[in-house]
Design an enzyme around this catalytic site. Structure first.
Site, PDB file in Angstrom:
ATOM      1  N   ASP A  11       0.858  -1.178   0.000  1.00 52.53           N
ATOM      2  CA  ASP A  11       0.000   0.000   0.000  1.00 52.53           C
ATOM      3  C   ASP A  11       0.904   1.241   0.000  1.00 52.53           C
ATOM      4  O   ASP A  11       2.110   1.147   0.240  1.00 52.53           O
ATOM      5  CB  ASP A  11      -0.891  -0.025   1.248  1.00 52.53           C
ATOM      6  CG  ASP A  11      -1.825   1.173   1.332  1.00 52.53           C
ATOM      7  OD1 ASP A  11      -2.362   1.583   0.290  1.00 52.53           O
ATOM      8  OD2 ASP A  11      -2.001   1.706   2.432  1.00 52.53           O
ATOM      9  N   LYS A  12       0.327   2.398  -0.298  1.00 51.88           N
ATOM     10  CA  LYS A  12       1.117   3.635  -0.304  1.00 51.88           C
ATOM     11  C   LYS A  12       0.894   4.445   0.968  1.00 51.88           C
ATOM     12  O   LYS A  12       1.817   4.736   1.715  1.00 51.88           O
ATOM     13  CB  LYS A  12       0.763   4.495  -1.519  1.00 51.88           C
ATOM     14  CG  LYS A  12       1.518   5.833  -1.557  1.00 51.88           C
ATOM     15  CD  LYS A  12       0.987   6.736  -2.647  1.00 51.88           C
ATOM     16  CE  LYS A  12      -0.375   7.309  -2.289  1.00 51.88           C
ATOM     17  NZ  LYS A  12      -0.315   8.277  -1.157  1.00 51.88           N
ATOM     18  N   THR A  13      -0.358   4.811   1.213  1.00 53.28           N
ATOM     19  CA  THR A  13      -0.685   5.733   2.292  1.00 53.28           C
ATOM     20  C   THR A  13      -0.427   5.100   3.653  1.00 53.28           C
ATOM     21  O   THR A  13      -1.027   4.087   3.996  1.00 53.28           O
ATOM     22  CB  THR A  13      -2.165   6.153   2.199  1.00 53.28           C
ATOM     23  OG1 THR A  13      -2.419   6.648   0.885  1.00 53.28           O
ATOM     24  CG2 THR A  13      -2.488   7.196   3.233  1.00 53.28           C
TER      25      THR A  13
ATOM     26  N   LYS B 256      -5.665  26.455  -9.970  1.00 43.39           N
ATOM     27  CA  LYS B 256      -4.446  25.668  -9.779  1.00 43.39           C
ATOM     28  C   LYS B 256      -4.742  24.241 -10.188  1.00 43.39           C
ATOM     29  O   LYS B 256      -5.882  23.778 -10.134  1.00 43.39           O
ATOM     30  CB  LYS B 256      -3.983  25.724  -8.315  1.00 43.39           C
ATOM     31  CG  LYS B 256      -4.904  25.006  -7.339  1.00 43.39           C
ATOM     32  CD  LYS B 256      -4.375  25.079  -5.922  1.00 43.39           C
ATOM     33  CE  LYS B 256      -5.334  24.365  -4.959  1.00 43.39           C
ATOM     34  NZ  LYS B 256      -4.925  24.504  -3.563  1.00 43.39           N
TER      35      LYS B 256
ATOM     36  N   ARG C 216       5.354  16.926  -5.403  1.00 44.29           N
ATOM     37  CA  ARG C 216       4.051  17.000  -6.061  1.00 44.29           C
ATOM     38  C   ARG C 216       3.839  18.448  -6.493  1.00 44.29           C
ATOM     39  O   ARG C 216       3.780  19.350  -5.659  1.00 44.29           O
ATOM     40  CB  ARG C 216       2.962  16.542  -5.091  1.00 44.29           C
ATOM     41  CG  ARG C 216       3.195  15.144  -4.570  1.00 44.29           C
ATOM     42  CD  ARG C 216       2.361  14.814  -3.362  1.00 44.29           C
ATOM     43  NE  ARG C 216       0.958  14.682  -3.707  1.00 44.29           N
ATOM     44  CZ  ARG C 216       0.072  14.092  -2.910  1.00 44.29           C
ATOM     45  NH1 ARG C 216       0.458  13.598  -1.747  1.00 44.29           N
ATOM     46  NH2 ARG C 216      -1.183  14.003  -3.256  1.00 44.29           N
TER      47      ARG C 216
ATOM     48  N   ARG D 252      -6.200   4.119  -7.644  1.00 43.93           N
ATOM     49  CA  ARG D 252      -7.659   4.084  -7.587  1.00 43.93           C
ATOM     50  C   ARG D 252      -8.177   2.650  -7.494  1.00 43.93           C
ATOM     51  O   ARG D 252      -9.145   2.273  -8.130  1.00 43.93           O
ATOM     52  CB  ARG D 252      -8.263   4.791  -8.801  1.00 43.93           C
ATOM     53  CG  ARG D 252      -8.097   6.304  -8.796  1.00 43.93           C
ATOM     54  CD  ARG D 252      -8.899   6.926  -7.683  1.00 43.93           C
ATOM     55  NE  ARG D 252      -8.840   8.382  -7.684  1.00 43.93           N
ATOM     56  CZ  ARG D 252      -9.358   9.138  -6.727  1.00 43.93           C
ATOM     57  NH1 ARG D 252      -9.942   8.577  -5.682  1.00 43.93           N
ATOM     58  NH2 ARG D 252      -9.281  10.439  -6.781  1.00 43.93           N
TER      59      ARG D 252
ATOM     60  N   ASP E  17      -6.678  -2.617   3.360  1.00 45.13           N
ATOM     61  CA  ASP E  17      -5.638  -3.552   2.950  1.00 45.13           C
ATOM     62  C   ASP E  17      -5.858  -4.964   3.485  1.00 45.13           C
ATOM     63  O   ASP E  17      -5.087  -5.866   3.161  1.00 45.13           O
ATOM     64  CB  ASP E  17      -4.264  -3.054   3.432  1.00 45.13           C
ATOM     65  CG  ASP E  17      -3.940  -1.669   2.916  1.00 45.13           C
ATOM     66  OD1 ASP E  17      -4.203  -1.413   1.731  1.00 45.13           O
ATOM     67  OD2 ASP E  17      -3.461  -0.836   3.709  1.00 45.13           O
TER      68      ASP E  17
END
Length: 960
Positions: A430-432, A619, A648, A810, A840
């Site tokens: 997972d990333k977060t 933006k 980012r 996503r 997860d």
């Protein structure tokens, strides 16, 4: 038209994907006539039955019987009356978290089945039972039943301990207390006792226990923010809106004075949609409100602001989070499977040796009985102590993992698969909260000719202080001439602006173009609820916090506060900024265009209260803004530089509007919003009419803080031959940026971003385009992945497995688990999944080895995992040291025990051969049991030599 669609589908079947390099040399078109790579058909007949078909048939029959005994209840839509669980027409599941594999009735049968499905244990069960037949008895019963009983006892005790630990963890989660609103007031109830129809009060930073419809909040705006990172992996805070009818009620108790109900659709997997209605019957006329996703509070999310009250509509296994979670399974290590296959080979050798002995005996007398007795005598070719020794070794390996001071806090929850850590090929992460800390920090501001980093932010602060001090002195000297001077300035020819004025405009744009709301916490002992700042409140309050749907926006607003321009108040129609001199600037919000994954940008139109100037700020991502802003020669290059640093990026631009321009836009915009057909397209077209020739103000760079030592850990795993896939529910741009900054994708590798596809033809074209790329990482969204797997599952997995790294963004929790199963099915390699959130859990349980991180997102992943760690960097030592050592030791131990069994059986064969092939045991009674341990005491070769010499000497004495 229908004929054309069918013809195109058949055309794709005839022209499948090209899966070889030669095909590209022969034909450069995207459709090819080469045969499609297909999975070989399963073997049928006797060969298929012997090679595993019997197991498939038994499993199918068992699943069929289970489905008959436990038919799934059909899910239906429901009507839920507020605060009246007794009015529910049907019985709904209990609201309890359950990670246990068994219950009190299925524990013993389940454990025994898991043991005797292995050939090794089944073989010894048959051998032990044969000793009840007098003609086949060759020793005392305890010589066979004692080792088997010891094996089963150790297994049952180990499983019981693991199951009891899961029970305690589940009980801790299910015992969390919540406030339930009743006619008599608030009462405390356990999470597991919550029912459909209950009115539950959830405080700030408290987990939502079940799926609810949002009725009331302590926030004055009638809305609140929730954190959904445990559900979908997104760090963005989601804005939820209370039902307006119940929010307007004067007091909480009035919820019981109205006659109202919620109609909710049947439970389903999709966490991004909901359809329902709210009806109040006791009003004249009856009130009907449509309910959508923004009116829901899903289980496993966390309230981020205020106190919320909701009515429970789904509980237990019908909640979105549980439906997206797979059931836990009994995981078996690859070493155990290999030993099981090796046991079958040894059994064939056992049968062959017994046949040879009977043949040399000359088939004298009841040869079939002698054959079976020889099978029993040589049964130690397959040592029953093998499972005991391996299980005791695994327990020791688990103990060493938990006692390792270099990885403190590590917990081994499944003690049967420690050697799997050393045999992994695919790591799905997972990333977060796993690779990142979920903390955004502003790092860079670029104005085209000058760039500011963290070490030069004080210069920006000085420019802001000077700019606003001059502006205030001018306004106080001649406040009446501010508007005319602005008009004269706008009509004058353009001149190059000073650095100070460009910094001032850039910082002001960043401070205004967002969806951030400042919140002021009430002081301890007052009311315990969140209160919004009033106009006359002291804006220097140290309790100010920011809430937003994106952590990037919070980082930007916090940065503007650090340089002197502070957001102090915001509501639906205005926002207020505080200058370094303490003056309040008010801006009226005329329009807001929120960020979407399609537009990749957000905008806002504001009016300055003091001057009346109308400005359109925008933006967004550089790919979306590059065609909107005026021509420049630095934006693309600087965006690339920041991206290579792992930042980012956001491009900020503005456009000044006259009153006439805005009035014309507003009329067209309102008219488009009232359209019935193609409303979205018409609204987008009107907004795009403003997005032309905008003035480029600046480029910002924000860093998502990585976990400690993520980069060296990923590099070490990659050098060890482990392929790493990142599966996240976050946006494509964010996932790509983290893949670069964490060095999941090396700097020398290209990234292929898979274009969004919705049809089979688009997927066909895009897969062929991707096939031409070499040594590049793949980035694909969940929707495109679903389309590819629907039509070209085998081809996609084959291509993806050739990539050095894969990023899937996503992704829903179900998709994550599906990807794990696809890798297991198509590659046959061992997989490991690591995550820290509730979203997860499915992936962790589906993988051959699941690792959970106990962090900010809770304990769900940690509780459901096989191994629990506290930091991502610990996975390096867990895999490279403990996993490797566990595998090497288990393999060496297995070889030694089998070697010892072969020596014992060889001694028995020599003994029987010397004495005219008699089926007489060499060891009797306790010696038979003790023979299992002789190999530990003396060298096996030496034992064989001694026994052979004794046998030959004894034979010589008999002949003399």
């Amino acid at each position: 038209m229908l004929y054309q669609v069918e013809d195109e589908s058949s055309h794709l079947d005839e022209m499948p994907l090209m899966m070889s390099e030669e095909g590209f040399e022969n034909d450069e078109s995207d459709y090819h006539t080469l045969p499609r790579a297909r999975i070989s058909q399963r073997k049928r007949g006797l060969e298929w039955f012997i090679c595993g078909g019997w197991k498939f048939l038994c499993t199918s029959c068992s699943d069929w019987l289970i489905n008959i005994c436990r038919r799934k209840k059909e899910l239906k839509a429901r009507t839920v009356w507020l605060g009246c669980p007794e009015k529910c027409e049907e019985k709904y599941p209990k609201n309890a978290i359950k990670n246990q594999k068994y219950n009190i009735f299925t524990f013993i049968p389940g454990v025994l089945y898991e043991q005797f499905k292995f050939f090794l244990n089944l073989y010894f069960l048959v051998v032990s039972c044969s000793q009840f037949v007098p003609a086949l008895k060759i020793g005392y019963l305890y010589t066979y039943w004692a080792p088997l009983g010891f094996v089963l006892t150790v297994t049952v005790v180990r499983e019981a301990v693991d199951e009891f630990r899961r029970y305690k963890r589940d009980k801790e989660m299910n015992s969390q207390l919540y406030s339930k609103l009743t006619v008599r007031g608030k009462v405390q109830v356990k999470s597991s006792d919550i029912q459909v129809g209950d009115l539950i009060i959830v405080e700030k930073n408290q987990r939502i226990p079940s799926d609810m419809v949002f009725l009331r909040t302590s926030e004055k705006t009638g809305s609140c923010f929730i954190r959904t990172d445990q559900l979908d992996g997104e760090t963005d805070w989601k804005l939820k809106v209370a039902v307006s009818c119940t929010q307007r009620l004067p007091a909480l108790g009035d919820l019981f004075s109205i006659n109202a109900y919620v109609y909710a659709q049947k439970p389903q997997l999709d966490i991004h949609s909901f359809e329902g209605t709210f009806t109040r019957e006791d009003s004249d006329p009856a009130v009907h409100e449509s309910l959508s996703l923004e009116n829901t509070l899903w289980a496993s999310t966390v309230v981020a602001s205020g106190t919320v009250i909701g009515v429970v509509i789904y509980t237990g296994k019908e909640t979105r989070s549980v439906m997206n979670t797979s059931n836990p399974k009994n995981k078996v290590g690859l070493l155990d499977l290999e030993l099981n296959q090796l046991t079958k080979a040894l059994f064939l050798a056992l049968v062959a040796l017994s046949v040879v002995m009977v043949t040399l005996q000359g088939f004298v007398g009841p040869w079939y009985r002698n054959l079976f007795r020889f099978l029993l005598l040589f049964s130690y070719i397959i040592p029953i102590s093998l499972r005991v020794n391996l299980d005791m070794g695994k327990a020791a390996y688990g103990w060493m993992i938990m006692k390792d001071d270099n990885i403190p806090g590590t917990v081994v929850r499944t003690s049967t698969i420690p050697e799997e850590l050393g045999r992994l090929v695919y790591l799905l992460t997972d990333k977060t909260g796993t690779l990142t800390q979920n903390e955004m920090i502003f790092k860079r501001l670029h104005l085209g000719t000058v760039s500011y980093g963290t070490d030069t932010m004080d210069e920006i602060q000085n420019h802001i202080i000077n700019s606003y001090s001059q502006m205030h002195s001018q306004n106080s000297g001649n406040s009446t001439s501010s508007t005319p001077s602005r008009k004269l300035q706008s009509s004058a020819p353009k001149v190059r602006k000073s650095v100070s004025s460009r910094i001032h405009e850039a910082v002001k744009a960043i401070a205004l173009c967002h969806n951030v709301t400042p919140v002021y916490e009430s002081r301890a002992g007052v009311s315990g609820e969140t209160e919004y700042a009033e106009v006359d409140q002291d804006f220097s309050d140290e309790n100010r916090t920011y809430q937003a749907s994106s952590p990037d926006e919070v980082a930007l607003v916090q940065w503007t506060e650090s340089v002197g321009l502070t957001l102090v108040n915001r509501d639906l129609t205005s926002m207020q900024l505080k200058t370094p001199g303490g003056h309040i600037l008010t801006y009226y919000i005329l329009q807001i265009f929120p960020f979407t994954s399609e537009s990749k940008r957000m905008g806002i139109i504001v009016r300055d209260e003091s001057s009346g100037e109308i400005t359109f700020y925008m933006k967004g991502a550089d790919v979306a803004m590059s065609t909107i802003v005026q021509y420049n020669d630095w934006l693309e290059e600087e965006c690339g530089n920041m991206a290579r640093e792992g930042l980012r990026t956001l491009v900020v631009a503005k456009k000044s509007l006259t009153e006439e321009q805005y009035q014309d836009f507003e009329s067209r915009y309102n008219q488009a919003k009232l359209s019935i057909h193609d409303r979205t397209l018409k609204v987008a077209a009107v907004v795009e009419s403003l997005e032309r020739e905008m003035e480029l103000l600046c480029l910002t760079g924000v860093e998502d803080q990585l976990q400690a030592d993520v980069r060296p850990t990923l590099e070490m795993l990659r050098n060890a031959g482990i392929k790493i896939w990142m599966l996240t529910g976050d946006k494509l741009e964010t996932a790509t940026c983290i893949a670069k900054s964490s060095h999941l994708v090396s700097r020398t590798q290209d990234i292929h971003i898979f274009r969004p596809v919705t049809t089979r033809g688009e997927a066909h074209l895009e897969l062929n385009a991707f096939r031409r790329k070499h040594d590049c990482a793949l980035v694909i969204s969940g929707d495109s992945l679903e389309v590819c797997l629907k039509y070209y599952e085998h081809e996609f997995v084959e291509l993806a497995c050739q990539c050095p790294a894969v990023v899937c963004c996503r992704c829903s929790p179900t998709q994550k688990a599906h990807i794990v199963k696809l890798l297991q099915h198509h590659t046959g390699k061992r997989t490991c999944a690591i995550g820290d959130g509730g979203n997860d859990v499915s992936m962790i349980q589906a993988a051959d080895c699941g690792i959970g991180i106990e962090g900010k997102e809770g304990k769900q992943a940690s509780l459901a995992a096989d191994f629990s760690i506290t930091q991502f960097k610990h996975i390096g030592r867990l895999l490279m040291v403990h996993g490797r050592n566990s595998y090497k030791r288990s393999a060496a131990l297995g070889q030694f025990v089998m070697h010892r069994g072969l020596i014992i059986s060889t001694m028995q064969a020599v003994f029987s051969s010397v004495f005219y092939f008699a089926s007489v045991p060499l060891y009797q009674g306790f010696l038979m049991v003790g023979a299992e341990a002789t190999g530990y005491e003396i060298s096996s070769e030496r034992a064989l030599h001694q026994v052979c010499s004794i046998c030959f000497r004894f034979a010589e004495c008999m002949q003399n």
